[in-house]
Design a protein around this motif. Sequence first.
Motif, PDB file in Angstrom:
ATOM      1  N   LEU A 280     -72.252  43.570 -18.904  1.00  0.00           N
ATOM      2  CA  LEU A 280     -73.200  44.100 -19.880  1.00  0.00           C
ATOM      3  C   LEU A 280     -72.484  44.431 -21.178  1.00  0.00           C
ATOM      4  O   LEU A 280     -71.329  44.865 -21.165  1.00  0.00           O
ATOM      5  CB  LEU A 280     -73.894  45.345 -19.331  1.00  0.00           C
ATOM      6  CG  LEU A 280     -74.707  45.165 -18.041  1.00  0.00           C
ATOM      7  CD1 LEU A 280     -75.219  46.507 -17.552  1.00  0.00           C
ATOM      8  CD2 LEU A 280     -75.879  44.209 -18.282  1.00  0.00           C
TER       9      LEU A 280
ATOM     10  N   TYR B 203     -76.620  51.349 -20.806  1.00  0.00           N
ATOM     11  CA  TYR B 203     -78.035  51.325 -20.485  1.00  0.00           C
ATOM     12  C   TYR B 203     -78.362  52.466 -19.528  1.00  0.00           C
ATOM     13  O   TYR B 203     -77.513  52.913 -18.749  1.00  0.00           O
ATOM     14  CB  TYR B 203     -78.427  49.984 -19.872  1.00  0.00           C
ATOM     15  CG  TYR B 203     -78.172  48.808 -20.787  1.00  0.00           C
ATOM     16  CD1 TYR B 203     -79.143  48.358 -21.666  1.00  0.00           C
ATOM     17  CD2 TYR B 203     -76.940  48.167 -20.776  1.00  0.00           C
ATOM     18  CE1 TYR B 203     -78.908  47.287 -22.512  1.00  0.00           C
ATOM     19  CE2 TYR B 203     -76.686  47.099 -21.623  1.00  0.00           C
ATOM     20  CZ  TYR B 203     -77.675  46.663 -22.485  1.00  0.00           C
ATOM     21  OH  TYR B 203     -77.427  45.607 -23.328  1.00  0.00           O
TER      22      TYR B 203
ATOM     23  N   VAL C   2     -73.805  51.668 -17.165  1.00  0.00           N
ATOM     24  CA  VAL C   2     -75.049  51.855 -16.416  1.00  0.00           C
ATOM     25  C   VAL C   2     -75.160  53.321 -16.022  1.00  0.00           C
ATOM     26  O   VAL C   2     -74.220  53.887 -15.454  1.00  0.00           O
ATOM     27  CB  VAL C   2     -75.104  50.966 -15.157  1.00  0.00           C
ATOM     28  CG1 VAL C   2     -76.379  51.250 -14.360  1.00  0.00           C
ATOM     29  CG2 VAL C   2     -75.032  49.496 -15.528  1.00  0.00           C
TER      30      VAL C   2
ATOM     31  N   ASP D 166     -83.994  52.640 -20.902  1.00  0.00           N
ATOM     32  CA  ASP D 166     -84.172  51.209 -21.106  1.00  0.00           C
ATOM     33  C   ASP D 166     -85.170  50.613 -20.124  1.00  0.00           C
ATOM     34  O   ASP D 166     -85.800  49.596 -20.424  1.00  0.00           O
ATOM     35  CB  ASP D 166     -82.821  50.495 -20.980  1.00  0.00           C
ATOM     36  CG  ASP D 166     -81.846  50.934 -22.055  1.00  0.00           C
ATOM     37  OD1 ASP D 166     -82.017  50.509 -23.214  1.00  0.00           O
ATOM     38  OD2 ASP D 166     -80.931  51.725 -21.752  1.00  0.00           O
TER      39      ASP D 166
ATOM     40  N   TYR E 109     -81.874  44.820 -18.354  1.00  0.00           N
ATOM     41  CA  TYR E 109     -80.884  45.089 -19.395  1.00  0.00           C
ATOM     42  C   TYR E 109     -80.523  43.847 -20.182  1.00  0.00           C
ATOM     43  O   TYR E 109     -80.133  43.941 -21.354  1.00  0.00           O
ATOM     44  CB  TYR E 109     -79.596  45.649 -18.778  1.00  0.00           C
ATOM     45  CG  TYR E 109     -79.748  46.973 -18.067  1.00  0.00           C
ATOM     46  CD1 TYR E 109     -80.787  47.844 -18.338  1.00  0.00           C
ATOM     47  CD2 TYR E 109     -78.817  47.364 -17.097  1.00  0.00           C
ATOM     48  CE1 TYR E 109     -80.907  49.042 -17.680  1.00  0.00           C
ATOM     49  CE2 TYR E 109     -78.928  48.573 -16.438  1.00  0.00           C
ATOM     50  CZ  TYR E 109     -79.969  49.404 -16.729  1.00  0.00           C
ATOM     51  OH  TYR E 109     -80.080  50.610 -16.077  1.00  0.00           O
TER      52      TYR E 109
END
Length: 429
Positions: free
Chosen positions: A177, A181, A302, A324, A428
């Motif tokens: 990622l 998020y 995360v 999110d 995401y």
Amino acid sequence: MPDSVDNEASAAASNEGQPELRRRRDRRREEGDAWTGTMPIITPNDSDAPASPPAPLQSRSWAEAAAAADASAGAATDSGSGDASREEPGREIATAAAPASGADSPAAARAGRAAAANAPISDFISSPGSFVREQKPRPVGGFRGMLYRLTGGAWNLGPSAKQREEDELARRISRQLQGSYNTAVLSLKGGIGKTSTTVGVGLTLAEFRGDPPCAIDANPDSGDLVERALGEGIYQKATPRTITDLLKNVDNVDSLTALARYMHHAGRLHLIAGEQDPEVSDSLTAEEYLRIRQLISGYYSVALTDCGTGVTHNAMSGILQSADNLIIAAGYAVSGAKRARSTLQWLASHGYEELARNAIVVITDKDEVSSRVDKDAIEEHLSGICRQLIAVPHDRGVADGDLVTLDVLRPDTRRAYKEIAAAIVDGYV
């Protein structure tokens, strides 16, 4: 003739004192030789001078060598000098690349070399993997895995369809990622699997992701997120640092090491405990939560936030503002399904329509409902108003309200948590 005699005597006396080189020079003069003792001058246009070999071509690729040879050949043809049978270095390579036609003209040769220079690179350069036989993945479990182990890998039937599905879930969960998020887990009713889902999904993310996730207990009603992840006994023995302690010193936390002093660890899942004092737990504001979220975003990609029951407590606006995507917890009961639907409707009508549309509804069969309950009807009632609906089967490891560990969960329960984790990461990217 006295003078002649005297001259000869004088010359003889002089020769006796001269060096050998001078005597030889005088002797050549007497014999009529006009040699002056200097090297002859050779002009560059001397046709008898041997032609010097051309400098070797130095290039970094075959295309450059062909182009250089082509330019050299064109210059030689235009000037008209040199032997036609003489070949410059690199000329043979360039000629071989020309099309096999009867044209011997320089223009045809140059066209052939240009086409060869612009030709695509060979497969062995652009895709060397095409020459390597792809190896089948190793099967795990079942008949295929047993056959693979018994034959020492000689018989590899590849993974089964079930294993391929599991591998695909793992791939989705472990995707890299860019950024940080946050997923909020909420419900309008307590006791329907909200906190157990947060712990189970958090542990699943920690198992498959390269970076550890963080779970935040923002429950205003003395949440038990850390107790469900560590066990109540271990949590009581640990230093009881909570989100309130972190807020008091948030300005002094400038590294992950400093942040770790206020966190608890269930394996690779990092947790921030909720406030246990009822007089303080309900005082968390939206601004305070956003300060915590901003701090967490600098160290974790995360984050999961256990929001507690309801959507109107003080911190909820800050949680929804920074979320999110959402997990809406529900149960296999008519009241639970109606509350989950009411939650989504409330979100859509209060400026969070995008979150409601992309929400993940998780129905947990926590109490092993009676067979009289139409589960399919409840799922159909909720599936059309969210992005995905996932059912978690009944499991004593979740239903007893105690420690949640992946090792004691049923395979179907673990599979459900993997599907939830994969759906979260899907939101995401």
